[in-house]
Structures are given as structure tokens and as C-alpha cells.
Scaffold this active site. Structure first.
Site, PDB file in Angstrom:
ATOM      1  N   LYS A 164       0.979  -1.393   0.327  1.00 55.12           N
ATOM      2  CA  LYS A 164       0.392   0.159  -0.086  1.00 55.12           C
ATOM      3  C   LYS A 164       0.516   0.656  -0.052  1.00 55.12           C
ATOM      4  O   LYS A 164       0.485   2.413  -0.617  1.00 55.12           O
ATOM      5  CB  LYS A 164      -0.895   0.299   0.976  1.00 55.12           C
ATOM      6  CG  LYS A 164      -1.899  -0.808   1.166  1.00 55.12           C
ATOM      7  CD  LYS A 164      -2.791  -1.390   2.731  1.00 55.12           C
ATOM      8  CE  LYS A 164      -3.913  -1.563   1.949  1.00 55.12           C
ATOM      9  NZ  LYS A 164      -4.732  -2.691   3.190  1.00 55.12           N
ATOM     10  N   GLN A 223      -4.452  -1.514   9.941  1.00 53.63           N
ATOM     11  CA  GLN A 223      -4.633  -2.857   9.548  1.00 53.63           C
ATOM     12  C   GLN A 223      -5.256  -3.940   9.731  1.00 53.63           C
ATOM     13  O   GLN A 223      -4.845  -3.949  10.750  1.00 53.63           O
ATOM     14  CB  GLN A 223      -2.904  -3.000   8.791  1.00 53.63           C
ATOM     15  CG  GLN A 223      -3.030  -4.450   7.913  1.00 53.63           C
ATOM     16  CD  GLN A 223      -3.222  -4.574   6.155  1.00 53.63           C
ATOM     17  OE1 GLN A 223      -3.298  -3.329   5.265  1.00 53.63           O
ATOM     18  NE2 GLN A 223      -4.450  -5.545   5.754  1.00 53.63           N
ATOM     19  N   ASP A 277     -10.877   3.031   3.853  1.00 51.26           N
ATOM     20  CA  ASP A 277     -11.039   1.571   3.846  1.00 51.26           C
ATOM     21  C   ASP A 277     -12.855   1.209   3.585  1.00 51.26           C
ATOM     22  O   ASP A 277     -13.162   0.238   3.155  1.00 51.26           O
ATOM     23  CB  ASP A 277     -10.628   1.216   4.893  1.00 51.26           C
ATOM     24  CG  ASP A 277      -9.378  -0.448   4.777  1.00 51.26           C
ATOM     25  OD1 ASP A 277      -9.302  -0.282   3.813  1.00 51.26           O
ATOM     26  OD2 ASP A 277      -9.134  -0.257   6.428  1.00 51.26           O
TER      27      ASP A 277
END
Ligand code: NAD
Length: 285
Positions: free
Chosen positions: A52, A96, A119
């Protein structure tokens, strides 16, 4: 022979458009910034985070790395989220998953400012999706919709079957297809006669986590097949779809790897740039 939907190519196009927008924002003095929080030292999570951050560098997004030890307390993590929420230079916050056992993922997700929820997991983002309002969409299902658009596959009027009802993939996927005017059936581990239900579908999205479970018996000839699954097996990474068996009868299909996976990361970049746009003062960006 099916059209192979090339996620690597579509993801590169999404990143290219995001990079273009980053240049436009730069002209107004705004650099999109993604804060990436990794708790603990799970090697798979560390590798996702590295990828990422590499994507951010390519697109021109600043990434801020927050690596915390596995012993981090809920309070310490909450304090970090609060600080990132309050920092106007941070446009997106990514924590994460999975978190170490002693930390509560739900309270962490809910703590993130919805304006920085790149997200798309926050209840407010999911609520906006249900209500058909603008907002961040979860990256994996949003990536699937982007792939369909790129290949001129319009779900409107299609019978779509989504297998898997997780909050990060299956449920938002079903809602996005509904928003695109498909007639959607959401299946799961308790669905009876799953094969027969799938065989009715013009579009099947498999998000199960079972290697090659969806074989030719699930697929109507000419259907579009999207494989979200990522399963690590002795023969390497495979999807939830038996590609070799299904490809000859589908009209279009995503491979694994090289299908949905790259799209998920690309949509994170797109969401972060969108967050920076929204945060830019009026008249900028
Ligand atoms: P999950 O474990 O949270 O959910 C799996 C779903 O599959 C559940 O709703 C369950 O009811 C259903 N299911 C399980 N066994 C079934 C069966 N035999 N028949 C019908 N349904 C069944 O998983 P998830 O987080 O939604 O992920 C699903 C898959 O997608 C995994 O392989 C995961 O690695 C992958 N994934 C890929 C990406 C990507 O970027 N491509 C992103 C997220 C998840």
C-alpha cells in the site's frame, strides 16, 4: 473462451487517474496523505502495508507509517486514532486488520473520523451505502464495480449472485450491485442448493475463502464470474473459483492472482485522493 478481466491493467488506470488528481491538488498546495497503522508483526499484514505504501509513492500520496508493538493497549491505539483524526494534514486513516486479539477492531473502526474512512468500513460509510448516499465504499467491492465498468459490463437488469456475506466484501458488494440495478441474491454458508441458485445468475461474485469451490456446475454458460478469493495453497495462491473449469463456459472472468486483488489497493488510492479533495478548502482541488 471468456474475456479475461485484467485487474492489473484496470488498477494501473485507476492509479493513473488518481495521480492526475494528485497533480491537480498539488497546484492548490494540497498533498493527499494516508496514515497507515500496523499493530504487531504479522508478516502478511506487514507485506500488505508495504504494498500500500508503494502504491502511495507511485501515485504521489504521502504515506505516514505508524508501526506499533503487538503489546499496544486499546488506549494507546485510541489515542493515536484521535491524534490522526485531529491532524488536518492527514486525509485518510487505514488500520491494517487483523489486530492482535486483545484489541477491539469494531471500536477502532468506529473511532476513525468518517471523513477519513478510506477503507469504507465505518458504520457511517456503510449507512451511506445502504441509503444510496455519497461516501466511501469498501475498496474490494468498489474495485469489482470499477472492473465491470472498465469492461463495459453493465449489471443493470442482471441476476447477480454474491457468495459470502462478510461486512468488508459480500454485504457491500450486494448493495453496490443493487445500486447498479442488478437483481441480487446474497448467499452464504447456510444457503441451500447453492449450485442451483448460482446457475440462475448472469453475474457471480465469489467471496468465500475456499479454494476452487466454485466449479462449472455453479455457472450458467455465458455468465460473468468475479473471483474475490485469495487462498494460499500448496500450489500457490488460488481463488474461490476453479478457473480452468469455469473459464471455457463464462463470458468474462477474473483470474487469481491479477484480478480483484490489485483493484482493492488501487481503490484505496482513489478513496484517499477523494478524501483530500473533500478536505481541501472550497475552491481548491
Ligand atoms: P469471511 O471469512 O469473512 O467470509 C466468508 C463468507 O463465505 C461468509 O459469509 C460465509 O458465510 C461464506 N461461506 C463460507 N463457506 C461457504 C460455503 N461452503 N458455501 C457458501 N458460502 C460460504 O471472508 P472475507 O473477508 O469476505 O473474504 C472472502 C475471500 O476473499 C477470502 O478468500 C479473502 O482472502 C478474500 N479477500 C480478497 C480481497 C481482495 O482484495 N481480492 C479482499 C478481501 C478478502
Amino acid at each position: 473462451m471468456a474475456t479475461i478481466i485484467d485487474g492489473v491493467k484496470v488498477a494501473a488506470e485507476v492509479r493513473g487517474r488518481a495521480a492526475e488528481e494528485v497533480r491537480e491538488l498539488a497546484a492548490h498546495g494540497v498533498t493527499p496523505c494516508l496514515a497507515v497503522v500496523l499493530v504487531g508483526d504479522d508478516p502478511a499484514s506487514a507485506s500488505y502495508v508495504r504494498m500500500k505504501e508503494r502504491d502511495c509513492a507511485e501515485v504521489g500520496i504521502e504515506s505516514r507509517d505508524h508501526r506499533l508493538p503487538a503489546t499496544t493497549s486499546q488506549q494507546e491505539l485510541d489515542d493515536l486514532i484521535d491524534a490522526l483524526n485531529a491532524d488536518p494534514a492527514v486525509h485518510g486513516i487505514l488500520v491494517q486488520m487483523p489486530l492482535p486479539e486483545h484489541l477491539d477492531p469494531e471500536s477502532v473502526i468506529e473511532r476513525i473520523d468518517p471523513a477519513k474512512d478510506v477503507d469504507g468500513f465505518h458504520p457511517e460509510s456503510l449507512g451511506h451505502l445502504v441509503r444510496g448516499l455519497p461516501g466511501f465504499r469498501a475498496c474490494t467491492p468498489a474495485g469489482v464495480m470499477e472492473m465491470l465498468r472498465a469492461y463495459d459490463i453493465d449489471p443493470s437488469g442482471m441476476r447477480a449472485v454474491v457468495i459470502g456475506r462478510s461486512t468488508i466484501v459480500g454485504k457491500p458488494m450486494a448493495l453496490l450491485l443493487l445500486e447498479a440495478n442488478a437483481t441480487v441474491t446474497l448467499c452464504h454458508s447456510r444457503t441451500k442448493d447453492l449450485e442451483a441458485v448460482c446457475r440462475e445468475a448472469d453475474l457471480v461474485v465469489a467471496a468465500i475463502g475456499r479454494p476452487k469451490m466454485v466449479d462449472a456446475s455453479y455457472i450458467k454458460p455465458g455468465a460473468v464470474v468475479i473471483d474475490v478469493g485469495i487462498n494460499r495453497t500448496d500450489e500457490g495462491v488460488v481463488g474461490d473459483v476453479d478457473f480452468a473449469a469455469v473459464e471455457p463456459i463464462a463470458s468474462a472472468i477474473t483470474p487469481v492472482p491479477g484480478g480483484v486483488g490489485p483493484m482493492t489497493r488501487a481503490m484505496l488510492m482513489a478513496n484517499t485522493v477523494a478524501a483530500a479533495h473533500s478536505a481541501a478548502p472550497r475552491g481548491q482541488g
